[in-house]
Design a protein around this motif. Sequence first.
Motif, PDB file in Angstrom:
ATOM      1  N   THR A  34     -37.071 -32.578   3.561  1.00 50.76           N
ATOM      2  CA  THR A  34     -36.132 -31.368   3.578  1.00 50.76           C
ATOM      3  C   THR A  34     -35.907 -30.288   2.315  1.00 50.76           C
ATOM      4  O   THR A  34     -35.318 -29.341   2.778  1.00 50.76           O
TER       5      THR A  34
ATOM      6  N   ALA B  95     -34.867 -32.606  10.854  1.00 46.07           N
ATOM      7  CA  ALA B  95     -33.844 -33.223  11.945  1.00 46.07           C
ATOM      8  C   ALA B  95     -34.017 -34.892  11.689  1.00 46.07           C
ATOM      9  O   ALA B  95     -32.970 -35.553  11.807  1.00 46.07           O
ATOM     10  N   TYR B  96     -35.154 -35.220  11.415  1.00 43.80           N
ATOM     11  CA  TYR B  96     -35.370 -36.821  11.183  1.00 43.80           C
ATOM     12  C   TYR B  96     -34.693 -37.314  10.241  1.00 43.80           C
ATOM     13  O   TYR B  96     -33.796 -38.171  10.010  1.00 43.80           O
ATOM     14  N   LEU B  98     -31.687 -36.031   8.948  1.00 46.07           N
ATOM     15  CA  LEU B  98     -30.351 -36.030   9.434  1.00 46.07           C
ATOM     16  C   LEU B  98     -29.810 -37.183  10.160  1.00 46.07           C
ATOM     17  O   LEU B  98     -28.882 -37.354  10.117  1.00 46.07           O
ATOM     18  N   THR B  99     -30.974 -37.851  10.695  1.00 44.87           N
ATOM     19  CA  THR B  99     -30.338 -39.178  11.351  1.00 44.87           C
ATOM     20  C   THR B  99     -30.611 -40.229  10.475  1.00 44.87           C
ATOM     21  O   THR B  99     -30.074 -41.443  10.960  1.00 44.87           O
ATOM     22  N   ARG B 106     -27.505 -36.456   3.166  1.00 52.49           N
ATOM     23  CA  ARG B 106     -27.161 -36.183   4.707  1.00 52.49           C
ATOM     24  C   ARG B 106     -26.053 -35.339   4.820  1.00 52.49           C
ATOM     25  O   ARG B 106     -26.125 -34.182   5.688  1.00 52.49           O
ATOM     26  N   ASN B 110     -26.222 -31.424   6.628  1.00 50.51           N
ATOM     27  CA  ASN B 110     -25.384 -30.736   7.716  1.00 50.51           C
ATOM     28  C   ASN B 110     -24.580 -29.648   7.480  1.00 50.51           C
ATOM     29  O   ASN B 110     -24.701 -28.947   8.154  1.00 50.51           O
ATOM     30  N   ILE B 153     -32.585 -27.395  15.123  1.00 50.39           N
ATOM     31  CA  ILE B 153     -32.564 -28.493  14.465  1.00 50.39           C
ATOM     32  C   ILE B 153     -31.521 -29.596  14.809  1.00 50.39           C
ATOM     33  O   ILE B 153     -31.841 -30.674  15.196  1.00 50.39           O
ATOM     34  N   ARG B 157     -31.964 -33.266  16.240  1.00 51.67           N
ATOM     35  CA  ARG B 157     -31.302 -34.376  15.649  1.00 51.67           C
ATOM     36  C   ARG B 157     -30.516 -35.137  16.951  1.00 51.67           C
ATOM     37  O   ARG B 157     -30.705 -36.301  16.834  1.00 51.67           O
ATOM     38  N   THR B 158     -29.875 -34.329  17.898  1.00 51.29           N
ATOM     39  CA  THR B 158     -29.236 -35.220  18.754  1.00 51.29           C
ATOM     40  C   THR B 158     -30.281 -36.128  19.696  1.00 51.29           C
ATOM     41  O   THR B 158     -29.827 -37.307  19.811  1.00 51.29           O
ATOM     42  N   THR B 161     -31.255 -39.055  17.310  1.00 52.71           N
ATOM     43  CA  THR B 161     -30.217 -40.202  17.093  1.00 52.71           C
ATOM     44  C   THR B 161     -30.235 -41.174  18.271  1.00 52.71           C
ATOM     45  O   THR B 161     -29.821 -42.322  17.995  1.00 52.71           O
TER      46      THR B 161
END
Lengths: 322, 292
Positions: A34, B95-96, B98-99, B106, B110, B153, B157-158, B161
């Motif tokens: 990140t 994105a990974y 963020l899960t 996190r 976001n 992203i 992410r969606t 998840t």
Amino acid sequence: MTTLAGSQAKSKRQQLAGKILHKIWDQRWLYVFTIPGIIFFLLFSYYPMFGIIMAFQDYNPVKGYSGSEFVGFDNFNTIFQLPDFNNALRNTLIISGLKLIIGFPATILFALFINEIHHTIFKRVVQTISYLPYFISWVIAAGLWYKMLSPDGGLINEMLTKVGFLNEPYYFMGSTTAFVPIVLFTELWKNIGFNAIIYLAALSSIDPHLYEVSSIDGASRVRQIWHIALPGIRGTMVLLFILSASGLMSAGFDQLWTMGNLQVQEVGQILDTLILSYLRNSGGFMGLSLGATMGVFQATVGLILFLVCNFVAKLFKQESLI
Amino acid sequence: MQRSRGEKWFNVFNMLLMIAFSFLCLYPFIYILAISLNDAMDAQKGGIYMWPRMFTWNNYSIIFNDQNIFLAYTVTVARVFVGVVTQVLLVAMFAYVLTKKNFPLRKFLNWWIVIPMFLSGGLIPFYITLQQLHLLNSFWTYIIPGLYGAFNIMLVRTFMTELPEALEESAKIDGASDFRIFFSIIFPLSKPVLATIALFVGVGHWNDWFTGFTFISNADLWTAQNLLLFLIQSNEASNLAVLSKMHNGTVTVTAESIKMAMLIVTTAPILCIYPFLQKYFVKGIMLGSLKG
């Protein structure tokens, strides 16, 4: 005693620090994954946001943000007195307003017509063709329509003179009367097929039994559209209307820059294109600050519009856009 | 289902309307294609609507043999390729993370990507930023400021998840690092959504004229779109000047005919692939229309 307690606390702190470090080490790849993104948004989103202070400065590129002189709201006073700015603001509202008023019902109508096709292959072919203009850039679209409408051997002029509607070729793209209608038409041409997708999805989720029952009752197709299809997509309609209303400050930068020209500036110059021309031709330093000020004005009004619209959307449907 | 006469008329009317609409969508391309395949001098007489009258490949052979135009296409293809590969990889990694519910940053991440979707500094501060970073006038101007897309992203992410957690957990028990888990499990499993954003990003790069136009003044770095925009917006005389510089001697083409051929060549790749991409785009906007 005190030393013992002290050393105990110390070792506890060490333990805790060790735990944290251990956890960070454990998740090291997550940080690695990140950090580039954090830096990216810092540099290309947040730092330019900080740059709006130049709207309150007499920005001098040599001195930068820190060395330029602050002038308070002077730039805002200046832009509201600029005929160029007022013209662009008016055009922005006119063009985006007309796009909304015409494009919104036209897209729904188009979706309803597509939805009424019952031949599957024909429907798919029409839909596929209707997306085509969406995927090309406005540069290409402008090139196509410039040629179609050209006074120098363009198809439209050729046709119109042939049937005697025009005596001599008409320069559509250079005409202040024809330009805005052309902008509206090409916008529809390019986007209507793609924009209809969401409505088509909403239409396809309507319970088919409703149609069957109503046709047993003898309802005509038009009545079915009015009493079943339209109510079935009302939620989508409200949401999309509000979403496009919140974009009222953007009249379509790509389109207006690629299709616009000097002759039609009076009706075709919008805020985005004016800001770009300030950047390109500013020459003096003054222009940069003024252009940035226009950007801040546009973004602020846009944000307020969005928040208001989002609030209205919530009232309508307990569903917000964010 | 019984059909009344009114219904039949409605169907016929609707069919005709849709045929007319499809024709309107396609026709400008057919028109330009016909002119681009016609002899340039002959085309000036007009009267070409659907088919070329004096067929020739001249306009195209000039495009493919001209160094400037060839260079512009090379730059375009290169930026599409580099842009797609880098963005897909970086967006997937971001994105990974963020899960990961137990990752302390996190929430912050976001917000970090959502805020720029609503606030922006505007064009001129952005330009100054690029200037200060020495990112004007280089090939990397096309790539670096476009490495991430917040919307993409969220899309990825969606999707991630919804992947089964069990896979990841069993890998974890086997002692796999996040790095391994990402590259050997999550990334391959996310192919459908990654293909979607690859197409979004690729078409975006192919169609983008703004970056080259605004941030790059060195004509050697122009893309095909930039060259086209230049030809469309500058007047005929300067076009011809460019042309004669390109082809000293026998001019059998006009600025207009070259423009038409370039329009076709720039549209063709999109034209060929979009019927196959459309379902991904459709999926994308359906996903995007859900809450982020």
